[in-house]
Design a protein around this motif. Sequence first.
Motif, PDB file in Angstrom:
ATOM      1  N   ARG A  52       0.837  -1.200   0.000  1.00 63.65           N
ATOM      2  CA  ARG A  52       0.000   0.000   0.000  1.00 63.65           C
ATOM      3  C   ARG A  52       0.877   1.256   0.000  1.00 63.65           C
ATOM      4  O   ARG A  52       1.816   1.376   0.785  1.00 63.65           O
ATOM      5  N   PHE A  53       0.524   2.192  -0.882  1.00 64.06           N
ATOM      6  CA  PHE A  53       1.252   3.452  -1.015  1.00 64.06           C
ATOM      7  C   PHE A  53       0.384   4.614  -0.553  1.00 64.06           C
ATOM      8  O   PHE A  53      -0.801   4.705  -0.918  1.00 64.06           O
ATOM      9  N   ASN A  54       0.999   5.493   0.237  1.00 66.96           N
ATOM     10  CA  ASN A  54       0.416   6.796   0.530  1.00 66.96           C
ATOM     11  C   ASN A  54       1.480   7.835   0.206  1.00 66.96           C
ATOM     12  O   ASN A  54       2.610   7.748   0.711  1.00 66.96           O
ATOM     13  N   VAL A  55       1.138   8.781  -0.643  1.00 67.41           N
ATOM     14  CA  VAL A  55       2.102   9.781  -1.093  1.00 67.41           C
ATOM     15  C   VAL A  55       1.481  11.168  -0.953  1.00 67.41           C
ATOM     16  O   VAL A  55       0.335  11.389  -1.364  1.00 67.41           O
ATOM     17  N   VAL A  56       2.235  12.080  -0.358  1.00 68.70           N
ATOM     18  CA  VAL A  56       1.821  13.474  -0.238  1.00 68.70           C
ATOM     19  C   VAL A  56       2.936  14.344  -0.812  1.00 68.70           C
ATOM     20  O   VAL A  56       4.108  14.161  -0.471  1.00 68.70           O
ATOM     21  N   VAL A  57       2.565  15.266  -1.693  1.00 67.96           N
ATOM     22  CA  VAL A  57       3.559  16.134  -2.321  1.00 67.96           C
ATOM     23  C   VAL A  57       3.174  17.582  -2.077  1.00 67.96           C
ATOM     24  O   VAL A  57       2.043  18.003  -2.377  1.00 67.96           O
ATOM     25  N   GLU A  58       4.100  18.343  -1.499  1.00 68.64           N
ATOM     26  CA  GLU A  58       3.923  19.783  -1.375  1.00 68.64           C
ATOM     27  C   GLU A  58       4.374  20.428  -2.693  1.00 68.64           C
ATOM     28  O   GLU A  58       5.442  20.098  -3.217  1.00 68.64           O
ATOM     29  N   VAL A  59       3.542  21.318  -3.224  1.00 70.79           N
ATOM     30  CA  VAL A  59       3.771  21.854  -4.566  1.00 70.79           C
ATOM     31  C   VAL A  59       3.883  23.372  -4.539  1.00 70.79           C
ATOM     32  O   VAL A  59       3.424  24.050  -3.610  1.00 70.79           O
ATOM     33  N   ARG A  60       4.518  23.894  -5.572  1.00 71.50           N
ATOM     34  CA  ARG A  60       4.645  25.339  -5.726  1.00 71.50           C
ATOM     35  C   ARG A  60       3.269  25.946  -6.036  1.00 71.50           C
ATOM     36  O   ARG A  60       2.461  25.334  -6.750  1.00 71.50           O
ATOM     37  N   PRO A  61       3.012  27.135  -5.560  1.00 72.03           N
ATOM     38  CA  PRO A  61       1.736  27.798  -5.885  1.00 72.03           C
ATOM     39  C   PRO A  61       1.618  28.019  -7.391  1.00 72.03           C
ATOM     40  O   PRO A  61       2.616  28.247  -8.082  1.00 72.03           O
ATOM     41  N   ARG A 105      11.823  10.400  -8.108  1.00 67.88           N
ATOM     42  CA  ARG A 105      11.196  10.532  -9.432  1.00 67.88           C
ATOM     43  C   ARG A 105      10.137  11.641  -9.405  1.00 67.88           C
ATOM     44  O   ARG A 105      10.035  12.445 -10.339  1.00 67.88           O
ATOM     45  N   ILE A 106       9.362  11.701  -8.335  1.00 65.74           N
ATOM     46  CA  ILE A 106       8.344  12.743  -8.226  1.00 65.74           C
ATOM     47  C   ILE A 106       8.993  14.117  -8.117  1.00 65.74           C
ATOM     48  O   ILE A 106       8.537  15.095  -8.711  1.00 65.74           O
ATOM     49  N   LEU A 107      10.091  14.201  -7.359  1.00 61.47           N
ATOM     50  CA  LEU A 107      10.760  15.482  -7.158  1.00 61.47           C
ATOM     51  C   LEU A 107      11.476  15.992  -8.405  1.00 61.47           C
ATOM     52  O   LEU A 107      11.944  17.131  -8.434  1.00 61.47           O
ATOM     53  N   GLU A 109       9.850  16.581 -10.934  1.00 61.77           N
ATOM     54  CA  GLU A 109       8.855  17.501 -11.487  1.00 61.77           C
ATOM     55  C   GLU A 109       9.121  18.911 -10.964  1.00 61.77           C
ATOM     56  O   GLU A 109       9.289  19.105  -9.748  1.00 61.77           O
ATOM     57  N   PRO A 110       9.151  19.914 -11.831  1.00 67.37           N
ATOM     58  CA  PRO A 110       9.456  21.290 -11.396  1.00 67.37           C
ATOM     59  C   PRO A 110       8.510  21.811 -10.322  1.00 67.37           C
ATOM     60  O   PRO A 110       8.904  22.628  -9.483  1.00 67.37           O
ATOM     61  N   ALA A 111       7.257  21.354 -10.315  1.00 73.08           N
ATOM     62  CA  ALA A 111       6.272  21.879  -9.359  1.00 73.08           C
ATOM     63  C   ALA A 111       6.434  21.282  -7.960  1.00 73.08           C
ATOM     64  O   ALA A 111       5.897  21.820  -6.994  1.00 73.08           O
ATOM     65  N   ALA A 112       7.170  20.178  -7.837  1.00 74.34           N
ATOM     66  CA  ALA A 112       7.261  19.473  -6.554  1.00 74.34           C
ATOM     67  C   ALA A 112       8.319  20.112  -5.658  1.00 74.34           C
ATOM     68  O   ALA A 112       9.457  20.325  -6.080  1.00 74.34           O
ATOM     69  N   LEU A 113       7.944  20.402  -4.409  1.00 75.46           N
ATOM     70  CA  LEU A 113       8.861  20.969  -3.431  1.00 75.46           C
ATOM     71  C   LEU A 113       9.329  19.948  -2.401  1.00 75.46           C
ATOM     72  O   LEU A 113      10.503  19.899  -2.050  1.00 75.46           O
ATOM     73  N   ARG A 114       8.396  19.145  -1.917  1.00 76.95           N
ATOM     74  CA  ARG A 114       8.725  18.172  -0.886  1.00 76.95           C
ATOM     75  C   ARG A 114       7.789  16.988  -1.028  1.00 76.95           C
ATOM     76  O   ARG A 114       6.618  17.145  -1.379  1.00 76.95           O
ATOM     77  N   CYS A 115       8.302  15.787  -0.762  1.00 75.35           N
ATOM     78  CA  CYS A 115       7.535  14.571  -0.998  1.00 75.35           C
ATOM     79  C   CYS A 115       7.605  13.666   0.231  1.00 75.35           C
ATOM     80  O   CYS A 115       8.683  13.402   0.764  1.00 75.35           O
ATOM     81  N   PHE A 116       6.453  13.208   0.661  1.00 73.05           N
ATOM     82  CA  PHE A 116       6.337  12.243   1.759  1.00 73.05           C
ATOM     83  C   PHE A 116       5.826  10.928   1.169  1.00 73.05           C
ATOM     84  O   PHE A 116       4.820  10.924   0.447  1.00 73.05           O
ATOM     85  N   VAL A 117       6.511   9.838   1.457  1.00 70.66           N
ATOM     86  CA  VAL A 117       6.116   8.541   0.924  1.00 70.66           C
ATOM     87  C   VAL A 117       6.015   7.544   2.068  1.00 70.66           C
ATOM     88  O   VAL A 117       6.951   7.390   2.860  1.00 70.66           O
ATOM     89  N   ARG A 118       4.880   6.891   2.164  1.00 70.38           N
ATOM     90  CA  ARG A 118       4.684   5.795   3.107  1.00 70.38           C
ATOM     91  C   ARG A 118       4.350   4.548   2.299  1.00 70.38           C
ATOM     92  O   ARG A 118       3.434   4.568   1.467  1.00 70.38           O
ATOM     93  N   ILE A 119       5.096   3.462   2.530  1.00 70.06           N
ATOM     94  CA  ILE A 119       4.839   2.195   1.841  1.00 70.06           C
ATOM     95  C   ILE A 119       4.709   1.101   2.900  1.00 70.06           C
ATOM     96  O   ILE A 119       5.548   1.000   3.807  1.00 70.06           O
TER      97      ILE A 119
END
Length: 306
Positions: A52-61, A105-107, A109-119
Amino acid sequence: MIDETKLAFAHPEDRAQATAPNARDRISLRDHVVEVEIGAFQPERGTTQRVRFNVVVEVRPSDAFETDDVDKILSYDTLTDAIAAELAAERLNLLETLAERVALRILDEPAALRCFVRIEKLDRGPGALGVEIMREAADERPPASDRDAPHPRVVYLSNDAVASDQLPGWLDALEADGTPTILCVGPADMARPVSGAKPAQRRIDLLAIEQNAWVLAGRDPRCLVVSTRTELDWAMRHGRITVWAPSKIVLDAVEAPPAGPVASVRLAQWFAETMHAVEIVLAGAAPDGGADLPLRRVDAAAATLL
């Protein structure tokens, strides 16, 4: 002190209150379950389990809320595509490795600032067993294309070629050419143990190839025996000639390649395609099936390899 990882997966209202007035926009993927073969233990090989994956990405405005333009946002598909791509790349032993690769891989992306991944593994115990990581985009992080490994030349050497007096000259020419070189061999011409169990015989055959890799390494100190993609990437970047020990990469492959003494050339061709080689050179051997990349043949006693 704020527990950022805990808050990342908390209710949005809880996080907003804890981080105000500096809360960032986020997108998330929740409870994404995939059947996958993963794990370092023998019972985890040859079978799939639920992860199971839970992913949260903080993005640029962005001003997407004004334009309603999908091209101005970080798409949710980016998250599921990152997971699918890393699961397809190779079989992994550790959730930690998978989480790291998904986050990076997610980071990209230019819009991605910070990434949280739970597996989490859902079938390995009475509860969910997992890891959680947080990674930030680096200001000077090189683009993904710059981090990719070089494209090597893969050279398959028959046993006659391994024993050839021309070997030192071939290595001289390969070094002078400058293209990263990975050497492949088959098993030595000697009897090997036989097992009635296919998984056991597969390992026996791969170990026979690795024994012969060490025979080649003993012929010239420039031949560095390596078994992992990380070692191969390092050696190619530092101009080292390597000899492929296939067990780990073969056994960890998502799509199982051919193995066994009768398939050693075909295994080398599969490896060359996996490494996106510029070409494969067969010294003293004939092709085994078609190849999807340039292929050349030379005689085991040829004066030149290139």
